[in-house]
Design a protein around this motif. Structure first.
Motif, PDB file in Angstrom:
ATOM      1  N   ALA A 288       5.129   6.921   0.990  1.00  0.00           N
ATOM      2  CA  ALA A 288       5.460   5.829   1.907  1.00  0.00           C
ATOM      3  C   ALA A 288       4.871   4.529   1.377  1.00  0.00           C
ATOM      4  N   PHE A 289       5.723   3.507   1.192  1.00  0.00           N
ATOM      5  CA  PHE A 289       5.298   2.179   0.765  1.00  0.00           C
ATOM      6  C   PHE A 289       5.221   1.303   2.010  1.00  0.00           C
ATOM      7  N   VAL A 290       4.052   0.808   2.331  1.00  0.00           N
ATOM      8  CA  VAL A 290       3.857   0.112   3.600  1.00  0.00           C
ATOM      9  C   VAL A 290       3.170  -1.222   3.387  1.00  0.00           C
TER      10      VAL A 290
ATOM     11  N   VAL B 210       6.872   0.344   7.342  1.00  0.00           N
ATOM     12  CA  VAL B 210       7.337   1.179   6.227  1.00  0.00           C
ATOM     13  C   VAL B 210       8.462   0.440   5.509  1.00  0.00           C
ATOM     14  N   VAL B 211       8.186  -0.026   4.292  1.00  0.00           N
ATOM     15  CA  VAL B 211       9.192  -0.739   3.495  1.00  0.00           C
ATOM     16  C   VAL B 211      10.129   0.246   2.811  1.00  0.00           C
ATOM     17  N   SER B 212       9.578   1.341   2.329  1.00  0.00           N
ATOM     18  CA  SER B 212      10.358   2.364   1.640  1.00  0.00           C
ATOM     19  C   SER B 212       9.628   3.691   1.794  1.00  0.00           C
ATOM     20  N   ALA B 213      10.391   4.787   1.846  1.00  0.00           N
ATOM     21  CA  ALA B 213       9.773   6.107   1.974  1.00  0.00           C
ATOM     22  C   ALA B 213      10.690   7.159   1.369  1.00  0.00           C
ATOM     23  N   HIS B 214      10.080   8.199   0.823  1.00  0.00           N
ATOM     24  CA  HIS B 214      10.821   9.301   0.213  1.00  0.00           C
ATOM     25  C   HIS B 214      10.121  10.603   0.584  1.00  0.00           C
ATOM     26  N   LEU B 215      10.909  11.584   1.011  1.00  0.00           N
ATOM     27  CA  LEU B 215      10.353  12.882   1.381  1.00  0.00           C
ATOM     28  C   LEU B 215      11.191  13.995   0.788  1.00  0.00           C
ATOM     29  N   TRP B 216      10.530  14.973   0.163  1.00  0.00           N
ATOM     30  CA  TRP B 216      11.175  16.180  -0.342  1.00  0.00           C
ATOM     31  C   TRP B 216      10.501  17.386   0.272  1.00  0.00           C
ATOM     32  N   THR B 217      11.265  18.459   0.453  1.00  0.00           N
ATOM     33  CA  THR B 217      10.697  19.735   0.874  1.00  0.00           C
ATOM     34  C   THR B 217      11.218  20.828  -0.050  1.00  0.00           C
TER      35      THR B 217
ATOM     36  N   THR C 120       0.856  -1.179   0.000  1.00  0.00           N
ATOM     37  CA  THR C 120       0.000   0.000   0.000  1.00  0.00           C
ATOM     38  C   THR C 120       0.889   1.225   0.000  1.00  0.00           C
ATOM     39  N   VAL C 121       0.582   2.170  -0.856  1.00  0.00           N
ATOM     40  CA  VAL C 121       1.381   3.389  -0.936  1.00  0.00           C
ATOM     41  C   VAL C 121       0.523   4.576  -0.514  1.00  0.00           C
ATOM     42  N   PHE C 122       1.099   5.417   0.328  1.00  0.00           N
ATOM     43  CA  PHE C 122       0.458   6.654   0.758  1.00  0.00           C
ATOM     44  C   PHE C 122       1.237   7.826   0.168  1.00  0.00           C
ATOM     45  N   GLU C 123       0.533   8.722  -0.509  1.00  0.00           N
ATOM     46  CA  GLU C 123       1.124   9.935  -1.064  1.00  0.00           C
ATOM     47  C   GLU C 123       0.564  11.126  -0.302  1.00  0.00           C
TER      48      GLU C 123
END
Length: 476
Positions: free
Chosen positions: A185-187, A169-176, A142-145
Motif C-alpha cells: 500500500a502506497f499512502v 491510499v494512493v495505490s495498492a496491490h494485493l495477491w493471494t 510511505t509504503v507498507f508491505e
C-alpha cells in the motif's frame, strides 16, 4: 619484545593486498556498450520485432520484459542469447488487438526506458487498454508491505486501519496464493498529502496492521510481517509482490496448481534437465498461456540468482512452452535434487500466483478519502473474499480492479453482483466472468495458433549466426 616485533613484520610481509580497481572502470564496458533498442516493423508482416543489443548484464532480460508487459503488449515469441559477454534479445510483439507498434510515443517510451544513455526520462504513455504508464505519483510516499494468512475481509480491515489513522491510499496491490497474502500500500497523509515520517505514528500503524494480520485462533505457526518505509520513487509492485511471497515461502503450500489442472485441463509443469555439451541446466516450463506469464517466470529466475544464457518462448494453442538454458550466478548448474525441487516449486508458485479465480470487478470513479474502505466493506458485508486487487489513482480518477469469490472460493451469483452495484453507489462497475485469454508472453493477438514450439537445444547453435545477422544496424 624484539621477537614479537619481528613476527609482526613477517606476518605483514606475507599479506597480499589485491590491486585496487576503480568502480567506474569496472562498469566502463557496460557504459560504452549500453543497451540499444531497435523497433523493426518491416521484417515480419504480422508483428513488430523489438531487438535489444547490449553488453551482457544480469537483470537486463527482466528489465526488457518488464517494460513490454507493463505496456500491455503481447509477446508472441522471444529468443534470447547472451553467451560471450554480449546479449541479443528478440521479441515478437503486438498490442492487445494484434496490431503492430506504430505509435511514435510508445516506441520512444520503450527505447528510453531500456537504453542507459538518454537525454531525458521516459514520459508517461497510454497503453492500448487505456492505462497510463509512467504517470507520476506524489514526489514521496510511505509504503507498507504486509504478508500474512489470507482470510475473508482482510483487505477491508487493512484499508479501515489506514483510513482511521488519517492515511490516503494512493495505490495498492494485493495477491493471494496457497492461503497466504501479500499486500503493498502506497499512502500519504490525508491532511498534508505528504509521506508519513513521524516515527511514533509509523510504529503505531505497524502495530495496528500487525493486529489485523493476526490469526484469530492463535495458531503458533502463523507468519506475518509489516514493513514501512518512505520512498522517493515508485517500486515495481508486481516484482516486489513476487519477492514478498517468495520470502514468505508460499511455494511450500499445496493445492493451487493441481486444482486448476482438474478444472482447466492444463496445469503447470516444470522440468529440469542437464545440457552436457554446454554445461547448462535446461529449465522447461509448460503451462496455460496467459498475460504476463513471461514476466512471472523471468523475474523468479532472476531473483533466485540464475542467469539466462539462452531461451526460446512460444506457444501451441492455449499451451505456453518456455525453455531456458541457465546457470547460477556463481557459474554452477543445478546439480542437487533438493535445488532442482526448490526451483520447480518456486516457478510453479510464481505462475500460479497470478492465475486468480473469481469474478473480476472493475471500478471507475472519482477519487475521495476512504473510497477503498467503503468498497471493500461492501464486499465483506456480502460475504465476498478478495483474491487479488489492483488500486491506482491518476489525478482525480480511480481505477480499481478486484477479483472476488464467496467465502468458500466459489463463483458469486448475479443477484450478489447487482446488490454490490447498488451498495457501492455512484460508480461504474464492470464485471467480467472470464479472465483475458490473450497473453503478454506467447499468445497471438488475433487469437490464432502460433507455430509449434521447437527445442532450442537442437537448433540454437546452428541458427545463432543467422539469428544474429537479423539485428542489422541498431541506432541508439
Amino acid at each position: 619484545m624484539r621477537d614479537e616485533i619481528s613476527r609482526l613484520l613477517v606476518s605483514r610481509m606475507n599479506i597480499i593486498y589485491p590491486p585496487y580497481v576503480d568502480p567506474q572502470f569496472q562498469t566502463l564496458f557496460e557504459r560504452i556498450h549500453s543497451p540499444r533498442v531497435c523497433i523493426d516493423n518491416d521484417t515480419c508482416r504480422d508483428c513488430t520485432l523489438v531487438k535489444v543489443d547490449s553488453a551482457n548484464k544480469h537483470g537486463l532480460l527482466l528489465e526488457m520484459v518488464q517494460v513490454l508487459t507493463d505496456l500491455d503488449l503481447v509477446i508472441s515469441k522471444s529468443y534470447v542469447s547472451s553467451d560471450g559477454g554480449w546479449l541479443m534479445d528478440v521479441f515478437h510483439v503486438t498490442d492487445q488487438l494484434g496490431r503492430k507498434l506504430t505509435d511514435e510515443g510508445l516506441i520512444r517510451f520503450i527505447q528510453q526506458a531500456v537504453e542507459a544513455r538518454r537525454e531525458e526520462d521516459a514520459k508517461e504513455v497510454r497503453t492500448c487498454l487505456g492505462r497510463i504508464v509512467g504517470a507520476k505519483l506524489p514526489a514521496q510516499y510511505t509504503v507498507f508491505e504486509m504478508t500474512g494468512t489470507d482470510r475473508p475481509g482482510l483487505l477491508s480491515e487493512i484499508s479501515a486501519v489506514l483510513k482511521d489513522m488519517n492515511c490516503n491510499v494512493v495505490s495498492a496491490h494485493l495477491w493471494t496464493h496457497n492461503a497466504r497474502m501479500a499486500c503493498i500500500a502506497f499512502v500519504t497523509d490525508c491532511t498534508t498529502s505528504k509521506p508519513i515520517t513521524d516515527l511514533e505514528r509509523l510504529d503505531l500503524l505497524r502495530d495496528q496492521l500487525c493486529n489485523v494480520l493476526r490469526i484469530n485462533n492463535g495458531c503458533r505457526d502463523e507468519r506475518r510481517a509489516v514493513r514501512a518505509m518512505v520512498l522517493s520513487r515508485l517500486t515495481h509492485a508486481e516484482r516486489r509482490l513476487h519477492q514478498m511471497m517468495f520470502e514468505d515461502k508460499d511455494y511450500e503450500g499445496v493445492g493451487g496448481a493441481d486444482d486448476r489442472k482438474k478444472q482447466d485441463g492444463v496445469g503447470t509443469t516444470v522440468s529440469i534437465d542437464h545440457c552436457q555439451e554446454r554445461s547448462y541446466s535446461v529449465v522447461t516450463v509448460l503451462s496455460r498461456d496467459r498475460p504476463k506469464l513471461l514476466f512471472d517466470t523471468v523475474v523468479t529466475l532472476t531473483d533466485m540468482k540464475y542467469v539466462v544464457f539462452h531461451a526460446a518462448i512460444s506457444s501451441k494453442g492455449s499451451l505456453a512452452i518456455q525453455e531456458y538454458f541457465v546457470r547460477h550466478m556463481d557459474g554452477c548448474t543445478l546439480n542437487t535434487e533438493s535445488e532442482k525441487r526448490r526451483v520447480v516449486k518456486c516457478l510453479e508458485a510464481a505462475i500460479e500466483r497470478r492465475n486468480t479465480q473469481g469474478l473480476r470487478l472493475d471500478v471507475r470513479t472519482y477519487d475521495r478519502i476512504g473510497l477503498l474502505t467503503d468498497i471493500t466493506r461492501v464486499f465483506r458485508e456480502n460475504g465476498l473474499m478478495v483474491t487479488r486487487a489492483e488500486v491506482s489513482t491518476s489525478g482525480d480518477s480511480v481505477s480499481d480492479t478486484f477479483f472476488v469469490t464467496d467465502s468458500s472460493g466459489n463463483d458469486i451469483d448475479y443477484e450478489t453482483i447487482d446488490r454490490i452495484r447498488q451498495e457501492i453507489g455512484n460508480v461504474e462497475v464492470i464485471t467480467s466472468c472470464n479472465l483475458v485469454k490473450r497473453s503478454n508472453s506467447t499468445a497471438n493477438g488475433n487469437g490464432q495458433e502460433r507455430p509449434s514450439f521447437f527445442s532450442i537445444g537442437n537448433l540454437l547453435w546452428s541458427q545463432l549466426e543467422r539469428f544474429s545477422g537479423n539485428f542489422g544496424s541498431i541506432k541508439s
